[in-house]
Design a protein around this motif. Structure first.
Motif, mmCIF file in Angstrom:
data_model
loop_
_atom_site.group_PDB
_atom_site.id
_atom_site.type_symbol
_atom_site.label_atom_id
_atom_site.label_comp_id
_atom_site.label_asym_id
_atom_site.label_seq_id
_atom_site.Cartn_x
_atom_site.Cartn_y
_atom_site.Cartn_z
ATOM 1 N N ALA A 655 0.703 -1.254 -0.021
ATOM 2 C CA ALA A 655 0.062 0.053 -0.011
ATOM 3 C C ALA A 655 0.949 1.243 -0.105
ATOM 4 O O ALA A 655 1.867 1.275 0.629
ATOM 5 C CB ALA A 655 -0.940 -0.230 1.105
ATOM 6 N N PRO A 656 0.437 2.178 -0.721
ATOM 7 C CA PRO A 656 1.218 3.598 -0.598
ATOM 8 C C PRO A 656 1.461 4.375 0.701
ATOM 9 O O PRO A 656 0.358 4.007 1.588
ATOM 10 C CB PRO A 656 0.517 4.218 -1.681
ATOM 11 C CG PRO A 656 -0.984 4.140 -1.499
ATOM 12 C CD PRO A 656 -1.085 2.695 -1.232
ATOM 13 N N THR A 657 2.640 5.028 0.958
ATOM 14 C CA THR A 657 2.840 6.061 1.735
ATOM 15 C C THR A 657 2.487 7.075 1.356
ATOM 16 O O THR A 657 2.951 7.710 0.355
ATOM 17 C CB THR A 657 4.086 5.669 2.424
ATOM 18 O OG1 THR A 657 4.499 4.465 2.609
ATOM 19 C CG2 THR A 657 4.288 6.536 3.537
ATOM 20 N N LEU A 658 1.378 7.793 2.268
ATOM 21 C CA LEU A 658 1.212 9.387 1.695
ATOM 22 C C LEU A 658 1.853 10.238 2.375
ATOM 23 O O LEU A 658 2.484 10.231 3.762
ATOM 24 C CB LEU A 658 -0.258 9.613 2.265
ATOM 25 C CG LEU A 658 -1.339 8.855 1.622
ATOM 26 C CD1 LEU A 658 -2.654 9.073 2.006
ATOM 27 C CD2 LEU A 658 -1.486 8.725 0.015
ATOM 28 N N LEU A 659 2.469 11.222 1.469
ATOM 29 C CA LEU A 659 3.482 12.148 2.036
ATOM 30 C C LEU A 659 3.027 13.538 1.681
ATOM 31 O O LEU A 659 2.192 13.795 0.682
ATOM 32 C CB LEU A 659 4.953 11.894 1.207
ATOM 33 C CG LEU A 659 5.473 10.385 1.778
ATOM 34 C CD1 LEU A 659 6.661 10.380 0.771
ATOM 35 C CD2 LEU A 659 5.856 10.298 3.005
ATOM 36 N N PRO A 660 3.355 14.582 2.731
ATOM 37 C CA PRO A 660 2.751 16.045 2.631
ATOM 38 C C PRO A 660 3.358 16.522 1.094
ATOM 39 O O PRO A 660 4.362 16.108 0.680
ATOM 40 C CB PRO A 660 3.087 16.839 3.695
ATOM 41 C CG PRO A 660 4.147 15.709 4.372
ATOM 42 C CD PRO A 660 4.095 14.244 3.820
ATOM 43 N N ALA A 661 2.980 17.716 0.730
ATOM 44 C CA ALA A 661 3.304 18.287 -0.472
ATOM 45 C C ALA A 661 4.564 18.953 -0.518
ATOM 46 O O ALA A 661 5.613 19.131 -1.246
ATOM 47 C CB ALA A 661 2.324 19.325 -1.202
ATOM 48 N N LEU A 662 5.031 19.499 1.059
ATOM 49 C CA LEU A 662 6.253 20.189 1.242
ATOM 50 C C LEU A 662 7.387 19.482 1.454
ATOM 51 O O LEU A 662 8.565 19.757 1.509
ATOM 52 C CB LEU A 662 6.048 21.305 2.258
ATOM 53 C CG LEU A 662 4.967 22.273 2.026
ATOM 54 C CD1 LEU A 662 5.040 23.080 3.396
ATOM 55 C CD2 LEU A 662 5.731 23.257 1.089
ATOM 56 N N MET A 663 7.366 17.830 1.468
ATOM 57 C CA MET A 663 8.333 17.138 1.797
ATOM 58 C C MET A 663 9.191 16.726 0.465
ATOM 59 O O MET A 663 8.281 16.556 -0.603
ATOM 60 C CB MET A 663 7.897 15.815 2.444
ATOM 61 C CG MET A 663 8.771 14.827 2.936
ATOM 62 S SD MET A 663 8.223 13.572 3.663
ATOM 63 C CE MET A 663 7.704 14.224 5.248
ATOM 64 N N THR A 664 10.344 16.655 0.795
ATOM 65 C CA THR A 664 11.223 16.221 -0.617
ATOM 66 C C THR A 664 12.239 15.051 -0.346
ATOM 67 O O THR A 664 12.978 14.712 -1.000
ATOM 68 C CB THR A 664 12.083 17.403 -0.890
ATOM 69 O OG1 THR A 664 12.693 17.813 0.189
ATOM 70 C CG2 THR A 664 11.065 18.707 -1.371
ATOM 71 N N ARG A 665 12.153 14.580 0.817
ATOM 72 C CA ARG A 665 12.761 13.296 1.265
ATOM 73 C C ARG A 665 12.155 12.395 2.087
ATOM 74 O O ARG A 665 11.163 13.018 2.849
ATOM 75 C CB ARG A 665 14.158 13.612 1.836
ATOM 76 C CG ARG A 665 14.040 14.598 3.054
ATOM 77 C CD ARG A 665 15.393 14.716 3.817
ATOM 78 N NE ARG A 665 16.150 13.312 3.867
ATOM 79 C CZ ARG A 665 17.368 13.120 4.860
ATOM 80 N NH1 ARG A 665 18.140 14.301 4.718
ATOM 81 N NH2 ARG A 665 17.515 11.836 5.222
#
Length: 1185
Positions: A655-665
């Motif tokens: 299943a995918p891991t949801l990450l916020p828009a400002l994260m880059t790593r």
């Protein structure tokens, strides 16, 4: 003579101590006592740059400017202590200017050392690079002016309004240190001309004027979404300096501005504050303050918001974490100096020999902050310095190399030959030295890569019984250089001639890792990184790219040039899964193909979805990888967030891991070593999922220390723990010194002190040298340890450090609050700690007030230390009801107050007594010098109960003994009867001797009346009529006994008169006899003096607290023997004023009649009064003893 000897002895002792110390101080290794520092001066001013060195004399000092020698002149000359003096600083252009970097060089016969660099700057201020601009705003909105100017030292910027200094005392106007002026809620009076003024020691400059025009706002004002006019900007701030992050927002209604960190860490509340209406200032910057800060402007009571972010980088000057040590080496030996430094940016390491830069050559190598000197010669005897330098400054350290000479060294090995065996092995052969070959005990084989600079040299030591050796850990298709040294016990030979040889090529060890993304629904951009030399094992001449759809078996293969690193596949089907793989080849042949990697082409749609991000994967260790990405250039879609997928090769996708828009790593941990993983990342927006980016990566193997045959790295040092809040502790540590420069990560262990359950130990992973450990318990002591992971190796745990979290502010009030009235105007309030675990209390606050004052909101305040749980309330007003409540506080804040407890203070006279007025149930409590009552209610209740039980037992025992003693005597009850109307006889009392009083111990009197009645005062069932007591049997007799020797003091009121009715029998007693006033009587010992009228009174307050007051266990007896003064008839009150003479007789106890009655009464030593209110009218009889 004695004084002369004493002085001589003291001088000899002084020289005996001083000379060795002076020898130590004159050690040949030079060091600086003073070094030059940065200086900013005015033009034509004088300046002194300090430099003072210590070491063995003579010491010569010379100065360098920008690396060149500083000549002396009429303006520039050297002082006697080595410092540089410039009488008039010049600022001419070119070499004539005195500005620059200065260093002093100190030298003696052992070597030379160079000081740190010092920058000399002439104060100046440049013209404005940014001028304020005119602006037009509506009334009630915000206005912003900005200007920018540079200077040395940095200028202070102020603002003028209509050429008058602008006051900043209002909340509407904020001036930031960088040259920004903000005006909130603009008014019509704010319209006018603004300009900024920059000032430093060199000059003052004024910018051009800018006009602020204010227009009327529309009525009514329409709602406006929040908008950030000026957001924070990326900045690099030096250590211990201040950082200012601007955030100016507008909207209607006025938006609320808040700050947070993108990494989720809490803000540093101690070093962070808000300036104006949303600007953030971070003072005393530290490494942990670095990161991304987010400004959020939100419309009140809505979900409308907008954000802006900026990254803050904390710059740190270079600092040394490992220093080189002085060495002593024989000639032809090898010396290794290690120097490790840290800082932001990463400092560059430079090696100096006697103040001059060391350059690499065949003998001297520099790599990974290490200086290696092979085949040492006498000229290598010198002082070596390690200089770490960056934009933030420089730091130096030094060490000395001492070369020891030896004789009869063997000559160098001869006839060196090298033959290639395979792609990883070369055979070396040589002949023994020509001279002193019999003294050789071992050979040392040295080899390193021939291409490139600063290659690390490897060394293998073998015995003297062979002249051949195969080196089999070489890389394929590489050139190597070799030489050999012969060793004897006292030194080594010169190195042999160098020989070069290359290894053969081999097929590539593995295929490249693929990275896939689509730029349109019908293409796939395939890219890969070139294989490293170690993996390619030769020159890669070609690549083979194969692909097919997941539903077909037909494979399309493309052969690409070995120089390519990407290829675009076009003409593909939209929304189709493709499988791709790649292989590489050298001149020897093709290597193994990679596994199939899947990629789905996008759907054919006109919607503007986000493009595929640029993806990069990096392995951290054998179980962790880091995923980094950035949006593709020209991406016009608004990204809401990212979906990250990863799975092991040949395994199902998770299943995918949801990450916020400002994260880059993002860090992925818990992987298996030596496995290939497929990582997929896509951005999504309101329009749907964007194009995906795919990449594969292989985790390295976890190599054990035994496999590597090298020691583990040292643990982190200087571990420091500081409490950040009641639930967080900030850890910081230093990176240990080691030779490898690869990336490292750390594991932090955290657990409460004394933890028994090992499963509750917390392990945290980080790649930084600091970590904020959160979700801890308040006011709890924790232990922390850190270990390092480097190239699949783990260091031991660092020494444990301990730190307690800060206490939480109390959330509950103190418990068991009680108030006791201990005097007429003084009360004691007591309480217990709040019922919270791990709570620290520094002080308590007590509020009390009468009902009238409470209604007026007027409380009186007392404070006590946290270790004290009692307080005295003094000067209370009688007749009032007081309200008392208590709260607990500590350094983190104040807790809530307890419920108010009522205390009623009675009016004076309601309970009289000579002692302190106690509430009912209050115990007599000891008051110590600190003014607090240290015995609580429970303790006093226990003491009173114990004393009462003891006294009861004593009385019962005494009564039993008396009863047993009476049964042995034949004394009978004497019946006293007088005819009505007879006059009682009166006698004058006399004093009996003490011996007689002690001898007579048991005297009983039976009092009888004409009619039957039940005596309820004596506590018996005695029935008395006119003929005497009425008994049920002849064996039962009831006695009223009073013992002379009873000394117990009974507390209770004593009245000197008794009332009686006509016909009753009265026994009277006069307390004070003129003839024996010095002798205390038995009733005085029993009832106390007349003045002791203290009793026990009840009150509402003591009933509430449950305290016990003074209570007489003989109260029943006193009720029997006495009654009120006012009940006595007036006809007999006069008799109380006269004395009655009662003389005892010496007749025998067995006589009968009137004489017997008198004799018996005369032997009484107890004088008492008795009143029988139940007797029938009869002639009163007064008996006196």
């Amino acid at each position: 003579m004695e004084s002369f000897k004493r002085k001589l002895y003291q001088r000899l002792l002084f020289f005996a101590i001083f000379l060795p110390i002076s020898g130590v101080l004159c050690f040949s290794e030079l060091f600086f006592i003073k070094e030059p520092h940065d200086a900013t001066v005015m033009r034509k001013d004088a300046v002194v740059l300090d430099c003072q060195a210590h070491g063995e004399a003579p010491i010569g000092v010379r100065w360098l400017k920008n690396g060149g020698k500083v000549p002396e002149s009429e303006r520039v000359y050297f002082l006697s202590n080595g410092s540089l003096y410039i009488s008039e600083v010049e600022s001419r252009r070119g070499d004539r200017s005195d500005e620059g970097l200065y260093q002093c060089l100190a030298q003696n016969k052992y070597g030379a050392i160079l000081s740190q660099k010092a920058r000399l700057t002439i104060a100046s201020i440049s013209p404005f690079s940014i001028q304020p601009s005119p602006i037009l705003v509506t009334e009630g909105s915000v206005a912003r002016f900005t200007c920018l100017v540079s200077g040395s030292p940095p200028p202070i910027i102020t603002w003028e309004f209509n050429r008058v200094t602008l006051p900043l005392a209002t909340e509407r106007i904020t001036a930031l240190p960088g040259g920004v002026l903000q005006i909130h809620s603009v008014q019509r009076a704010d319209a006018g001309s603004y300009r900024c003024v920059a000032t430093n020691i060199a000059n003052r400059r004024r910018s051009s004027e800018a006009t602020l025009t204010v227009t009327l706002a529309p009525v009514p004002r329409l709602p406006q979404r929040p908008r950030i006019i000026a957001g924070p900007q990326n900045a690099s701030v030096a250590l211990h300096q201040n950082a200012v992050l601007e955030c100016l927002a507008t909207g209607h209604p006025r938006p609320l501005v808040s700050w947070s960190r993108a990494d989720g860490r809490p803000m540093d509340v101690f070093n962070t504050k808000v300036l104006g209406n949303g600007n953030l200032i971070i003072s005393d910057m530290k490494p942990q303050h670095g990161g991304v800060y987010i400004c959020r402007a939100t419309t009140p009571r809505t979900r409308n918001y907008t954000i802006a972010a900026a990254n803050i980088t904390v710059l740190a000057p270079p600092s040394l974490v490992e220093w080189p040590e002085s060495l002593t080496r024989p000639r032809a030996g090898t010396a290794r100096f290690v120097c490790q430094a840290q800082g932001v940016p990463v400092p560059q390491i430079t090696w100096l020999k006697n103040g001059e830069t060391v350059h690499s050559n065949g003998r001297i190598k520099m790599y990974n902050s290490k200086l290696v000197i092979n085949q040492i010669i006498p000229e290598d005897d010198a002082i070596y310095q390690c200089q770490a330098e960056s934009e933030q400054g420089s730091v130096l350290t030094m060490a000395r190399l001492i070369v020891v000479m030896s004789e009869d060294r063997p000559s160098a090995p001869r006839a060196i030959q090298a033959d290639t065996v395979s792609s990883s092995a070369i055979l070396l052969a040589w002949e023994r030295p020509l001279y002193n070959a019999d003294k050789v005990i071992a050979y040392s084989v040295h080899y390193m890569k021939a291409e490139g600079l600063n290659n690390e040299e490897y060394q293998v030591v073998i015995g003297n019984d062979t002249t051949r050796y195969i080196i089999d850990d070489l890389e394929p298709a590489r050139n190597y250089t070799f030489y050999i040294v012969a060793y004897m016990p006292m030194g080594a030979s010169r190195m042999s001639d160098h020989v070069f040889q290359h290894t053969l090529e081999d097929v590539p060890l593995r295929a490249p890792e693929l990275s896939l993304k689509s730029q349109s629904p019908s293409d796939i951009q395939v890219s890969w990184q070139p294989l490293s030399v170690k993996l390619s094992r030769g020159h890669v001449s070609a690549y083979r790219l194969s692909y097919r759809t997941s539903s077909e078996q037909a494979v399309t293969a493309l052969e690409l040039n070995g120089q390519q690193t990407q290829h675009l596949l076009e003409g593909l089907q939209p929304d189709t899964i493709y499988l791709l793989r790649i292989a590489s080849a050298t001149a020897v042949g093709w290597g193994e193909e990679s596994a199939w990697t899947s990629h789905r082409t996008p759907k054919a749609s006109s919607a503007k979805v986000p493009l595929a991000p640029e993806l990069r994967l990096e392995p951290v260790n054998c179980t962790t990888i880091i995923v980094r990405w950035q949006l593709a250039p020209g991406n016009a879609a608004s990204v809401q967030g990212y979906r990250l997928f990863y799975h092991e090769e040949s395994q199902a996708e998770s299943a995918p891991t949801l990450l916020p828009a400002l994260m880059t790593r993002h860090t992925i941990g818990g992987l298996d070593p030596r496995k290939k993983y497929h990582v997929k990342l896509l951005a999504y927006s309101f329009m749907g999922d964007g194009y995906q980016a795919d990449q594969t990566i292989s985790t390295p193997g976890c190599v054990s220390v035994r496999d590597r045959l090298v020691p583990p790295p040292p643990p982190p040092h200087h571990v420091d723990a500081r409490a950040n809040s009641s639930s967080a502790v900030l850890l910081h540590w230093g990176r240990p010194a080691f030779t490898s420069g690869q990336t490292v990560n750390y594991t932090v262990r955290c657990n409460p002190v004394g933890l028994q359950n090992a499963s509750l130990v917390l392990y945290l992973l980080t790649g930084e040298q600091s970590l904020l450990v959160v979700d801890l318990e308040p006011n709890t002591k924790y232990e922390f340890a850190v270990r390092l992971h480097l190239e699949q190796l783990a260091s031991p745990w660092s020494p444990v450090v301990y730190q307690s979290t800060l206490p939480d502010a109390p959330t509950l009030p103190p418990s068991s609050v009680k108030v006791t009235l201990i005097e007429e105007d003084t009360a004691l309030v007591s309480w217990k700690l709040p019922d919270e675990p791990n709570l620290a209390v520094t002080h308590y606050t007590i509020l009390y007030a009468s009902r009238q004052a409470w209604l007026a909101g007027e409380w009186q305040v007392l404070q006590r230390e946290g270790s004290i749980t009692m307080a005295l309330l003094e000067k209370l007003q009688p007749g009032n009801v007081y309200l008392v409540k208590v709260s607990a506080s500590n350094d983190m804040g104040d807790g809530p107050f307890s419920h108010a407890v009522e205390l009623a203070v009675q009016l004076e006279g309601s309970a009289r007594g000579h002692g302190p007025h106690h509430l009912h149930g209050s115990s007599h409590t000891t008051v110590f010098s600190d003014g607090f009552y240290h015995l609580d209610q429970t303790s006093m209740t226990g003491i009173i109960v114990g004393v009462c039980i003891a006294l009861t037992c004593i009385i019962i025992c005494a009564f039993i003994i008396l009863c047993k003693g009476q049964t042995s005597k034949s004394s009978g009850s004497k019946t006293i009867r007088e005819a009505p109307g007879s006059t009682p006889s009166v006698a004058t009392p006399t004093c009996s001797a003490p011996s007689e009083i002690q001898a007579e111990s048991d005297v009983t009197v039976s009092i009888m009346t004409a009619e039957h009645f039940i005596d309820t005062k004596g506590g018996t069932n005695l029935i008395i009529n006119s003929l005497g007591p009425v008994h049920h049997s002849l064996e039962k007799t009831t006695w009223f006994s009073f013992t002379k020797e009873k000394n117990t003091k009974v507390q209770g009121p004593r009245l000197s008169h008794a009332s009686y009715q006509p016909g009753s029998v009265v026994l009277c007693y006069e307390d004070e006899s003129p003839s024996c006033s010095h002798q205390p009587t038995s009733l005085q010992g029993l009832f106390g003096h007349r003045g002791d009228t203290e009793g026990s009174s009840n009150s509402e307050g003591s009933h509430e607290t449950g305290d016990s007051g003074r209570y007489s266990h003989d109260e029943t007896e006193m009720t029997l023997l006495s009654s009120g003064r006012n009940s006595r008839p007036a006809s007999l009150r006069a008799e109380d004023q006269g004395g009655l003479d009662c003389s005892p007789a010496q007749e025998s106890e067995g006589e009968l009649g009137e004489q017997e009655r008198k004799d018996t009464l005369e032997k009484r030593s107890h004088h008492y009064q008795a009143t029988d209110s139940y007797a029938q009218p009869a002639l009163p009889l007064q008996l006196c003893v």
